[in-house]
Design a protein around this motif. Structure first.
Motif, PDB file in Angstrom:
ATOM      1  N   LYS A 211      -5.318  13.066  -5.041  1.00 37.06           N
ATOM      2  CA  LYS A 211      -6.371  13.162  -6.051  1.00 37.06           C
ATOM      3  C   LYS A 211      -7.306  11.955  -5.949  1.00 37.06           C
ATOM      4  O   LYS A 211      -6.851  10.838  -5.714  1.00 37.06           O
ATOM      5  CB  LYS A 211      -5.771  13.229  -7.455  1.00 37.06           C
ATOM      6  N   PRO A 212      -8.612  12.182  -6.142  1.00 38.56           N
ATOM      7  CA  PRO A 212      -9.550  11.054  -6.071  1.00 38.56           C
ATOM      8  C   PRO A 212      -9.322  10.084  -7.238  1.00 38.56           C
ATOM      9  O   PRO A 212      -8.970  10.492  -8.338  1.00 38.56           O
ATOM     10  CB  PRO A 212     -10.928  11.727  -6.179  1.00 38.56           C
ATOM     11  N   ILE A 213      -9.510   8.807  -6.970  1.00 41.59           N
ATOM     12  CA  ILE A 213      -9.378   7.769  -8.004  1.00 41.59           C
ATOM     13  C   ILE A 213     -10.605   6.872  -7.989  1.00 41.59           C
ATOM     14  O   ILE A 213     -11.361   6.836  -7.017  1.00 41.59           O
ATOM     15  CB  ILE A 213      -8.109   6.911  -7.791  1.00 41.59           C
ATOM     16  N   THR A 214     -10.810   6.156  -9.058  1.00 43.48           N
ATOM     17  CA  THR A 214     -11.927   5.218  -9.160  1.00 43.48           C
ATOM     18  C   THR A 214     -11.508   3.862  -8.589  1.00 43.48           C
ATOM     19  O   THR A 214     -10.317   3.571  -8.451  1.00 43.48           O
ATOM     20  CB  THR A 214     -12.343   5.024 -10.624  1.00 43.48           C
ATOM     21  N   PRO A 215     -12.474   2.996  -8.265  1.00 45.49           N
ATOM     22  CA  PRO A 215     -12.115   1.638  -7.815  1.00 45.49           C
ATOM     23  C   PRO A 215     -11.255   0.890  -8.835  1.00 45.49           C
ATOM     24  O   PRO A 215     -10.356   0.148  -8.446  1.00 45.49           O
ATOM     25  CB  PRO A 215     -13.477   0.970  -7.618  1.00 45.49           C
ATOM     26  N   ASP A 216     -11.530   1.093 -10.127  1.00 52.75           N
ATOM     27  CA  ASP A 216     -10.720   0.422 -11.153  1.00 52.75           C
ATOM     28  C   ASP A 216      -9.277   0.907 -11.111  1.00 52.75           C
ATOM     29  O   ASP A 216      -8.327   0.121 -11.263  1.00 52.75           O
ATOM     30  CB  ASP A 216     -11.307   0.668 -12.550  1.00 52.75           C
ATOM     31  N   GLU A 217      -9.082   2.219 -10.914  1.00 55.66           N
ATOM     32  CA  GLU A 217      -7.726   2.760 -10.809  1.00 55.66           C
ATOM     33  C   GLU A 217      -7.038   2.254  -9.540  1.00 55.66           C
ATOM     34  O   GLU A 217      -5.820   2.011  -9.534  1.00 55.66           O
ATOM     35  CB  GLU A 217      -7.770   4.296 -10.821  1.00 55.66           C
ATOM     36  N   TYR A 218      -7.827   2.073  -8.494  1.00 53.26           N
ATOM     37  CA  TYR A 218      -7.295   1.508  -7.245  1.00 53.26           C
ATOM     38  C   TYR A 218      -6.775   0.088  -7.488  1.00 53.26           C
ATOM     39  O   TYR A 218      -5.678  -0.277  -7.023  1.00 53.26           O
ATOM     40  CB  TYR A 218      -8.400   1.520  -6.194  1.00 53.26           C
ATOM     41  N   LEU A 219      -7.551  -0.715  -8.244  1.00 52.48           N
ATOM     42  CA  LEU A 219      -7.123  -2.078  -8.555  1.00 52.48           C
ATOM     43  C   LEU A 219      -5.874  -2.084  -9.426  1.00 52.48           C
ATOM     44  O   LEU A 219      -4.927  -2.836  -9.167  1.00 52.48           O
ATOM     45  CB  LEU A 219      -8.252  -2.836  -9.256  1.00 52.48           C
ATOM     46  N   GLU A 220      -5.865  -1.231 -10.448  1.00 53.68           N
ATOM     47  CA  GLU A 220      -4.708  -1.173 -11.335  1.00 53.68           C
ATOM     48  C   GLU A 220      -3.446  -0.796 -10.562  1.00 53.68           C
ATOM     49  O   GLU A 220      -2.363  -1.347 -10.793  1.00 53.68           O
ATOM     50  CB  GLU A 220      -4.949  -0.154 -12.465  1.00 53.68           C
ATOM     51  N   SER A 221      -3.590   0.123  -9.632  1.00 55.07           N
ATOM     52  CA  SER A 221      -2.445   0.539  -8.810  1.00 55.07           C
ATOM     53  C   SER A 221      -1.970  -0.616  -7.931  1.00 55.07           C
ATOM     54  O   SER A 221      -0.762  -0.845  -7.779  1.00 55.07           O
ATOM     55  CB  SER A 221      -2.819   1.735  -7.942  1.00 55.07           C
ATOM     56  N   ALA A 222      -2.937  -1.360  -7.382  1.00 53.97           N
ATOM     57  CA  ALA A 222      -2.593  -2.482  -6.506  1.00 53.97           C
ATOM     58  C   ALA A 222      -1.923  -3.616  -7.263  1.00 53.97           C
ATOM     59  O   ALA A 222      -1.185  -4.412  -6.670  1.00 53.97           O
ATOM     60  CB  ALA A 222      -3.848  -2.997  -5.804  1.00 53.97           C
ATOM     61  N   LEU A 223      -2.189  -3.715  -8.574  1.00 59.35           N
ATOM     62  CA  LEU A 223      -1.634  -4.806  -9.376  1.00 59.35           C
ATOM     63  C   LEU A 223      -0.288  -4.455 -10.000  1.00 59.35           C
ATOM     64  O   LEU A 223       0.309  -5.294 -10.684  1.00 59.35           O
ATOM     65  CB  LEU A 223      -2.620  -5.191 -10.491  1.00 59.35           C
ATOM     66  N   LYS A 224       0.192  -3.244  -9.781  1.00 59.08           N
ATOM     67  CA  LYS A 224       1.487  -2.870 -10.353  1.00 59.08           C
ATOM     68  C   LYS A 224       2.608  -3.654  -9.678  1.00 59.08           C
ATOM     69  O   LYS A 224       2.612  -3.819  -8.456  1.00 59.08           O
ATOM     70  CB  LYS A 224       1.731  -1.364 -10.179  1.00 59.08           C
ATOM     71  N   PRO A 225       3.575  -4.125 -10.449  1.00 60.80           N
ATOM     72  CA  PRO A 225       4.682  -4.874  -9.846  1.00 60.80           C
ATOM     73  C   PRO A 225       5.633  -3.942  -9.101  1.00 60.80           C
ATOM     74  O   PRO A 225       5.619  -2.725  -9.296  1.00 60.80           O
ATOM     75  CB  PRO A 225       5.367  -5.522 -11.058  1.00 60.80           C
ATOM     76  N   LYS A 226       6.446  -4.550  -8.262  1.00 58.47           N
ATOM     77  CA  LYS A 226       7.434  -3.789  -7.499  1.00 58.47           C
ATOM     78  C   LYS A 226       8.809  -3.976  -8.142  1.00 58.47           C
ATOM     79  O   LYS A 226       9.168  -5.061  -8.585  1.00 58.47           O
ATOM     80  CB  LYS A 226       7.475  -4.282  -6.048  1.00 58.47           C
ATOM     81  N   LYS A 227       9.576  -2.894  -8.192  1.00 59.89           N
ATOM     82  CA  LYS A 227      10.929  -2.980  -8.728  1.00 59.89           C
ATOM     83  C   LYS A 227      11.864  -3.559  -7.667  1.00 59.89           C
ATOM     84  O   LYS A 227      11.656  -3.387  -6.471  1.00 59.89           O
ATOM     85  CB  LYS A 227      11.427  -1.596  -9.156  1.00 59.89           C
ATOM     86  N   GLY A 228      12.892  -4.226  -8.150  1.00 64.15           N
ATOM     87  CA  GLY A 228      13.868  -4.796  -7.237  1.00 64.15           C
ATOM     88  C   GLY A 228      14.472  -6.051  -7.822  1.00 64.15           C
ATOM     89  O   GLY A 228      14.166  -6.454  -8.945  1.00 64.15           O
ATOM     90  N   LYS A 229      15.336  -6.695  -7.063  1.00 62.47           N
ATOM     91  CA  LYS A 229      15.946  -7.931  -7.513  1.00 62.47           C
ATOM     92  C   LYS A 229      14.868  -9.017  -7.621  1.00 62.47           C
ATOM     93  O   LYS A 229      14.009  -9.128  -6.729  1.00 62.47           O
ATOM     94  CB  LYS A 229      17.032  -8.366  -6.535  1.00 62.47           C
ATOM     95  N   PRO A 230      14.920  -9.806  -8.698  1.00 62.50           N
ATOM     96  CA  PRO A 230      13.864 -10.813  -8.929  1.00 62.50           C
ATOM     97  C   PRO A 230      13.597 -11.703  -7.728  1.00 62.50           C
ATOM     98  O   PRO A 230      12.437 -11.966  -7.393  1.00 62.50           O
ATOM     99  CB  PRO A 230      14.415 -11.612 -10.106  1.00 62.50           C
ATOM    100  N   GLU A 231      14.650 -12.158  -7.046  1.00 67.77           N
ATOM    101  CA  GLU A 231      14.452 -13.074  -5.917  1.00 67.77           C
ATOM    102  C   GLU A 231      13.818 -12.363  -4.720  1.00 67.77           C
ATOM    103  O   GLU A 231      13.172 -13.002  -3.868  1.00 67.77           O
ATOM    104  CB  GLU A 231      15.777 -13.716  -5.505  1.00 67.77           C
ATOM    105  N   GLU A 232      13.982 -11.035  -4.652  1.00 64.84           N
ATOM    106  CA  GLU A 232      13.433 -10.285  -3.529  1.00 64.84           C
ATOM    107  C   GLU A 232      11.979  -9.877  -3.740  1.00 64.84           C
ATOM    108  O   GLU A 232      11.229  -9.741  -2.770  1.00 64.84           O
ATOM    109  CB  GLU A 232      14.291  -9.038  -3.269  1.00 64.84           C
TER     110      GLU A 232
END
Length: 612
Positions: A211-232
């Motif tokens: 689905k098409p997204i806006t540049p703002d949605e692209y930025l928000e997606s890029a800023l999402k954190p990754k799940k996993g162990k804190p040190e990793e």
């Protein structure tokens, strides 16, 4: 004129024509604001003189990023020029230090757009990049909109290049007294600028999950954190977390490659019809957004920044950096307040003196007349001070103003008395000259002469009373004059052979009683004047209290608004984290939210406290 300040990073010094600041005369070329001299940041005095001449509010837009990423081109477009900041056509970095350029704002009347071009980050020729972090921090501290420029896509490499943002909490303090990390982060969101990420030479399709997204949605997606162990996942999540937590509003723009690679070195000379149409439209949209949405640079408490205030911020921050200290936003505000409040006191005093000189006609007939004029002028003077002052801790500067206004009031009162005395003495000398000449000629040295002397004195006193604008010293100066002639009157009385010894004694008693009555009247007048002065001082005190209370209440409401805005942003971030299932990050954010809620609660309870 209001000023827009733009900061840009890229690279070389250039000679330029001298700039003469005037409301309708733009700068013909950029000037250096902060020089990077062998790793040391040095403020250029000439640029400070330009800032000091700008009295209108400024809007500060900063652009930073790696060297050779096309930042100067965007700055020149914002300036409405093809050239100005050097674009460079080789792999070498241009623009050393920070350069400043003021041009008329293209969309808002009485605004000026001021561009600052900072050297590019990550220049391999520098070897030591410690100044990059400070340049990055200065751009954040001085701007109201912060633009980060990168190439290609927002990927992990781009995030790694933005590692400077993760060092901000270690390089900048929000408070002069030690605060924990939670409180510092909460404070930053109140002070930090809006964040705009510009991605150059973007070649991907803007879509997600088909689905098409806006540049703002692209930025928000890029800023999402990754799940996993804190040190990793720490290195992955940290820059993203800092951007989300520190910057209140975020925006993204993507740009196609402007032209064929071989033509990029000629970008400064190419016309729009020689560039990619998509790129031209994207640049237009970027400029339109900056012109419309960039706000006046504002400090905590709603303090709007103009040229002189920006000048002082630059000096304060650079001085802290060069002395090895951490720039502190609270200290910068307090240092600025010291300068501004001192100047506000002088402006208020000047306004008071000018108004008094216009309205007072010396001498006034009564003290009340003078004090009424003083009260009007004092009220306006306090308004001038209140309008221009801020962060007046313990009302130090307002107390200074009150003391100086009292001194100036007393000086006007003394001048009023002096003018009255001098006028009355001149009148008495002119009116009573014939009587004195008659005494010298012996006109009253005869039987019945004393009666004639009294009659003539009475006539001249009436003439004196009829003279206008004698002022407050009219009666006292008359009594002093008559007292100085008592020996003359007594000699005429004693020489008058038509009067018996008993009649002379009666007359002497009458004269003594008259003198006592005059003295009592003067004492009563003095008591009345003292009472009027006391009443005026109380009115003056109440006027200071009234205006300061209103000022403090306004500042309290401004603080509450800032805290509510920061809390709303944190709650929105929390909602996004909960939706994404990031439990650990949500718990950390809850500490910040709790800290903000506690401070907001205290601000709402707090009532203005005037230090008497």
């Amino acid at each position: 004129m209001r000023l827009y300040f733009l900061f840009e990073s890229s690279g070389t010094r250039r000679e330029h024509t001298t700039f003469s600041m005037a409301s309708d005369v733009p700068m013909p070329a950029p000037v250096c604001l902060i020089e990077n001299m062998e790793g040391q940041l040095v403020v250029n005095q000439k640029s400070l003189e330009i800032l000091s001449s700008i009295t209108e509010p400024v809007v500060v837009v900063a652009i930073v990023g790696l060297y050779r990423t096309g930042k100067s081109y965007l700055m020149n477009k914002l300036a409405g020029k093809k050239s100005g900041f050097s674009l460079g056509s080789t792999v070498q970095s241009h623009t050393k230090g920070i350069w400043m350029w003021c041009v008329p704002h293209p969309k808002k009347p009485n605004h000026t757009l001021v561009l600052l071009d900072t050297e590019g980050l990550g220049d391999v020729e520098k070897g030591d990049n410690k100044n990059d972090t400070w340049i990055f921090a200065l751009a954040v501290l001085l701007s109201s909109t912060f633009v980060y420029n990168s190439m290609g896509t927002i990927n992990q490499q781009a995030m790694d290049q933005l590692h400077y943002v993760t060092e901000l909490s270690e390089r900048i303090k929000s408070k002069s007294t030690p605060t924990d990390e939670v409180e510092n982060s909460s404070e930053f969101v109140c002070f930090f600028p809006d964040f705009v990420w510009t991605v150059r030479d973007f070649t991907l399709e803007l879509e997600m999950n088909g689905k098409p997204i806006t540049p703002d949605e692209y930025l928000e997606s890029a800023l999402k954190p990754k799940k996993g162990k804190p040190e990793e996942v720490k290195m992955y999540n940290l820059p993203r977390q800092c951007i989300r937590q520190f910057f209140p509003n975020k925006k993204c723009f993507i740009f196609d490659r402007p032209a064929h690679r071989k033509k990029l070195s000629q970008l400064e000379t190419l016309h729009d019809d020689e560039l990619d149409p998509e790129f031209v439209e994207q640049v237009k949209n970027f400029c339109s957004y900056i012109f419309k949405h960039s706000n006046v640079k504002t400090l905590q408490g709603g303090i709007k920044i103009n040229g002189p205030r920006l000048e002082n911020l630059v000096l304060t921050y650079v001085t802290a950096i060069t002395s090895g200290d951490m720039p502190c936003m609270e200290n910068a505000v307090l240092a600025l307040a010291q300068i501004e409040n001192s100047a506000a006191v002088q402006r208020a005093l000047t306004h008071y003196e000018e108004m008094m000189k216009q309205q007072v006609q010396f001498p006034t007939e009564t003290l009340r007349e003078l004090l009424d004029i003083h009260a009007t002028c004092e009220k306006e003077a306090i308004e001038v001070f209140i309008k221009d002052s801020f962060k007046d801790v313990d009302q130090k500067f307002q107390k200074e103003l009150a003391g100086q206004l009292d001194a100036k009031r007393d000086a006007f009162c003394n001048k009023n008395l002096k003018e009255s005395t001098e006028r009355c003495r001149a009148l008495l000398q002119d009116i009573f000259r014939p009587l004195e000449e008659a005494v010298q000629q012996g006109d009253f040295s005869k039987p019945g002469g004393y009666g004639l002397f009294l009659q003539k004195t009475k006539e001249l006193k009436e003439k004196y009373y009829q003279e206008p604008r004698k002022g407050m010293q009219a009666e006292q100066t008359l009594q002093e004059y008559l007292k100085s002639k008592e020996d003359v009157a007594d000699a005429i009385l004693q020489a008058d052979q038509s009067l018996s010894a008993k009649e002379k004694d009666i007359e002497l008693e009458r004269v003594k009683a008259q003198a006592a009555e005059a003295a009592a009247k003067q004492l009563e007048e003095m008591h009345k004047k003292n009472q009027e002065m006391m009443e005026q001082k109380e009115k003056s005190y109440q006027e200071h209290i009234k205006q300061m209370t209103e000022k403090m209440e306004s500042e309290r409401k401004q603080l509450i608004a800032e805290q509510e805005r920061a809390l709303a942003l944190k709650l929105k971030e929390q909602e996004n984290l909960i939706k994404g299932g990031f439990a650990n990050e949500t718990r950390k954010l809850q500490d910040q939210i709790k800290s903000l809620e506690n401070r907001l609660r205290e601000s709402r309870k707090r009532s203005p406290c005037i230090i008497c």
